[in-house]
Design an enzyme around this catalytic site. Structure first.
Site, PDB file in Angstrom:
ATOM      1  CE  LYS A 294      -2.162  -2.146   3.350  1.00 15.26           C
ATOM      2  NZ  LYS A 294      -3.064  -2.683   4.350  1.00 15.26           N
TER       3      LYS A 294
ATOM      4  CG  ASP B 280      -6.616  -5.486   7.186  1.00 10.86           C
ATOM      5  OD1 ASP B 280      -6.136  -6.571   6.825  1.00 10.86           O
ATOM      6  OD2 ASP B 280      -6.608  -4.467   6.459  1.00 10.86           O
TER       7      ASP B 280
HETATM    8  C1  BGC Z   1      -1.753  -6.454   3.023  1.00 13.56           C
HETATM    9  C2  BGC Z   1      -2.645  -7.366   3.810  1.00 13.56           C
HETATM   10  C3  BGC Z   1      -3.891  -6.621   4.232  1.00 13.56           C
HETATM   11  C4  BGC Z   1      -4.574  -5.984   3.039  1.00 13.56           C
HETATM   12  C5  BGC Z   1      -5.799  -5.181   3.407  1.00 13.56           C
HETATM   13  C6  BGC Z   1      -2.542  -5.819   1.887  1.00 13.56           C
HETATM   14  O1  BGC Z   1      -1.744  -4.899   1.190  1.00 13.56           O
HETATM   15  O2  BGC Z   1      -0.677  -7.188   2.517  1.00 13.56           O
HETATM   16  O3  BGC Z   1      -1.961  -7.879   4.925  1.00 13.56           O
HETATM   17  O4  BGC Z   1      -4.767  -7.513   4.854  1.00 13.56           O
HETATM   18  O5  BGC Z   1      -3.669  -5.131   2.385  1.00 13.56           O
HETATM   19  O6  BGC Z   1      -5.493  -4.113   4.231  1.00 13.56           O
END
Ligand code: BGC
Length: 470
Positions: free
Chosen positions: A174, A210
Site C-alpha cells: 500500500k 485486518d
Molecule cells: C496487506 C494485507 C492486508 C490488506 C488489506 C494488503 O496490502 O498485505 O496484509 O490484509 O492489504 O489491508
C-alpha cells in the site's frame, strides 16, 4: 469481439457500449476486451488459485503465503474487560480502548493519529517510536497510566507468524515502505519502543491482520462467519482452515481443530501464475507503483489501484483518438490523479441512470467532453470495477467449495466495498454462479481492524491462561 455464447460467461460481462459511431464503439470495446474474461479464463483463475493455495499450505513455493495466525477459536461470549487495540495499515493510524462484556463491545474510545508520509516511508525505529508515543498519549488521556492493559495489534501487512504475538514483516504494501523493518518482528519493535518510553503498562498479546480482525468481529455479529475479507486500499482474505491441513505450526499444538489462515492474496500471481490476465494497462500501473513487480492481485482489485487503472485506460483511449477528441489534460496525464472514489461516484451515475457525478469529475480534469465521451468513461469504470468483483468472487467461491460448510458468512470491510455502489451485488451474483448450491452471505463487519483486535487480545489472554494451566 467480446461477445459471448455462454450464458454464465455473458452474465459476468458488462452491458455493451452503445455509441453512434460503430467503428469507434468496436475499437473501444476491443481495447477493453481483455478485462472481461471468458468462462475458460474464469475457470483457469479458480484452478490456479486453488493450486497456489494448496502449495502455500504445504509450504511449497507459492505466491500465496497462507500464514498461520495461531488463532484457533472465535469469540465464545466470555470475553470481558478493558483491551487496547492498535490499527496500522489502513487510511489512518488509530488507538482504541475497548470494553468487552459477554464477548460484545460495550464501550469504545478511539483516537486517530495522522501519520506523515515521512513516517510511512522512513526509518522503522521512528515509525514505532511514534506508535508508542501515540499509545502513551492515549493511555494518559483515558486516565489509565497505571493500568495493565492487554493490547491487540492490527498490522495489516504480510507477516510470517511464529506465534500469536510474533509477526515478521515480509514486505510493506500500500502506501508504506520503511525498508529497515522488513525481516523484523513488528511486535518486538513495538514492545521495544513502548519499553524505551517506559511510561505505560501495555502488554502486546497478539498481532493480527485486518482480515483476521474482520473475521473475528464478524463472528460476534453472526456465528456462521468463517471468512474475513478486506476490499479497501489493499485487499486480502482469511478463512477458518482445518488444523490438520496446516503444516506450518511453530511451538506446541494443543489439539486445535481449526485455525485462521491469512491467505495474503494481494501477492497472488507475483510468481507469474496470473500473467495470462495481465494487460498492458496493468503493466503500466505496476511500473509506476510504489512497490513495482509485487502485489499483482491487489493491483487488479483494490482501492489503491482501480482509479489508476481507469486513468491509464482513459489516457490510452485519448491517445488513440477515441476519447475527448484526442486531447488529454495535464491532470489526466498525471499519475494517481484519478482516485478510486471517482470510480465509485461514476458507477453511481450508471446505477442511477444520470451523468452528474461523471460531469463534475471530468470538469475537475479540465476535459472537453461530449455525451458519448461520458458513456465511454462510465463504461471504462464499469469494466474495471466488474473485473475486480469477478476476481474476488472467483477466489471466494473456491474457498467456499474448499471449506464445504453448510452455511458460511463472509465478513467484509474496507472502503472500496463500502463505497462502491455495486461490488456487493456483483459479488453475490458471481459467487452464486461459481459456487452453485453453496449457502453464503456477505456481511459488512465494520471496524474489524479495531474491534477485532481487541477481541483477539481477549482470546489471546484466554489461551495464555489456559495453556499456562496445562
Ligand atoms: C496487506 C494485507 C492486508 C490488506 C488489506 C494488503 O496490502 O498485505 O496484509 O490484509 O492489504 O489491508
Amino acid at each position: 469481439m467480446c461477445e459471448s455464447n455462454n450464458s454464465v460467461e455473458a452474465a459476468m460481462h458488462v452491458a455493451p457500449l452503445e455509441l453512434s459511431d460503430n467503428r469507434r464503439q468496436q475499437q473501444i470495446e476491443a481495447a477493453l476486451c481483455e478485462l472481461q474474461f471468458t468462462m475458460e479464463t474464469v475457470k483457469k483463475i479458480g484452478r490456479v488459485f486453488e493450486s497456489e493455495l494448496e502449495k502455500g499450505i504445504h509450504e511449497e513455493p507459492s505466491s500465496l503465503q497462507m500464514e498461520n495466525t495461531y488463532i484457533p477459536e472465535l469469540p465464545d461470549g466470555t470475553e470481558k474487560g478493558k483491551f487496547l487495540a492498535l490499527d496500522l495499515g489502513g487510511t489512518n493510524f488509530r488507538v482504541i480502548l475497548l470494553e468487552l462484556d459477554d464477548g460484545k463491545v460495550t464501550d469504545e474510545k478511539v483516537k486517530h493519529y495522522h501519520l506523515d508520509d515521512e513516517l510511512k516511508v522512513g526509518c522503522g525505529d521512528r515509525l514505532f517510536g511514534f506508535l508508542a508515543e501515540c499509545i502513551s498519549d492515549f493511555v494518559k488521556e483515558q486516565n489509565l497510566t497505571g493500568a495493565r492493559l492487554p493490547l491487540g495489534f492490527t498490522f495489516s501487512f504480510p507477516m510470517i507468524q511464529k506465534a500469536l504475538d510474533v509477526g515478521i514483516l515480509v514486505t510493506w504494501t500500500k502506501t508504506f515502505n520503511c525498508p529497515s523493518v522488513v525481516g523484523k518482528d513488528a511486535v518486538q519493535m513495538l514492545k521495544d519502543a513502548i519499553h524505551r518510553r517506559g511510561d505505560t503498562h501495555v502488554e502486546v498479546l497478539a498481532v493480527l491482520n485486518d482480515t483476521t480482525g474482520t473475521l473475528v468481529q464478524g463472528a460476534v455479529l453472526d456465528n456462521r462467519t468463517a471468512i474475513g475479507l478486506i476490499l479497501g486500499t489493499g485487499s486480502n482474505a482469511c478463512y477458518l482452515e482445518r488444523a490438520d491441513r496446516v503444516q506450518h505450526w511453530e511451538g506446541q499444538r494443543h489439539g486445535e481443530k481449526q485455525v485462521i489462515i491469512d491467505i495474503e492474496w494481494g501477492a497472488f500471481g507475483d510468481n507469474g501464475v496470473l500473467d495470462f490476465i495481465k494487460t498492458d494497462y496493468d503493466r503500466e500501473v505496476d511500473k509506476n507503483s510504489l512497490l513495482a513487480t509485487s502485489f499483482t492481485f491487489e493491483k487488479y482489485i483494490s482501492g489503491k489501484y482501480l482509479g489508476e487503472i481507469v486513468r491509464v485506460i482513459l489516457v490510452r483511449l485519448t491517445a488513440n483518438g477515441l476519447l475527448f477528441d484526442g486531447i488529454a489534460s495535464k491532470k489526466l496525464l498525471s499519475q494517481n490523479s484519478f482516485p478510486t472514489s471517482y470510480v465509485s461516484q461514476i458507477e453511481q451515475d450508471t446505477v442511477d441512470g444520470g451523468n452528474k457525478n461523471t460531469e463534475d469529475i471530468l470538469d475537475k480534469f479540465n476535459l472537453q467532453y461530449t455525451t458519448e465521451d461520458i458513456a465511454v468513461v462510465k463504461y471504462v469504470c464499469e469494466v474495471v470495477s466488474n473485473r475486480s468483483a469477478l476476481l474476488v468472487s472467483i477466489c471466494l467461491s473456491r474457498l467456499l467449495i474448499r471449506m464445504d460448510r453448510p452455511d458460511t458468512t463472509i465478513a467484509v470491510d474496507g472502503s472500496l466495498f463500502k463505497h462502491h455502489p455495486r461490488l456487493k451485488t456483483w459479488m453475490n451474483k458471481y459467487i452464486q454462479l461459481l459456487a452453485p448450491g453453496k449457502k453464503f452471505r456477505l456481511l459488512l463487519a465494520e471496524d474489524g481492524s479495531g474491534k477485532g483486535a481487541g477481541i483477539v487480545a481477549a482470546i489471546a489472554l484466554r489461551l495464555k491462561e489456559r495453556f499456562q494451566e496445562t
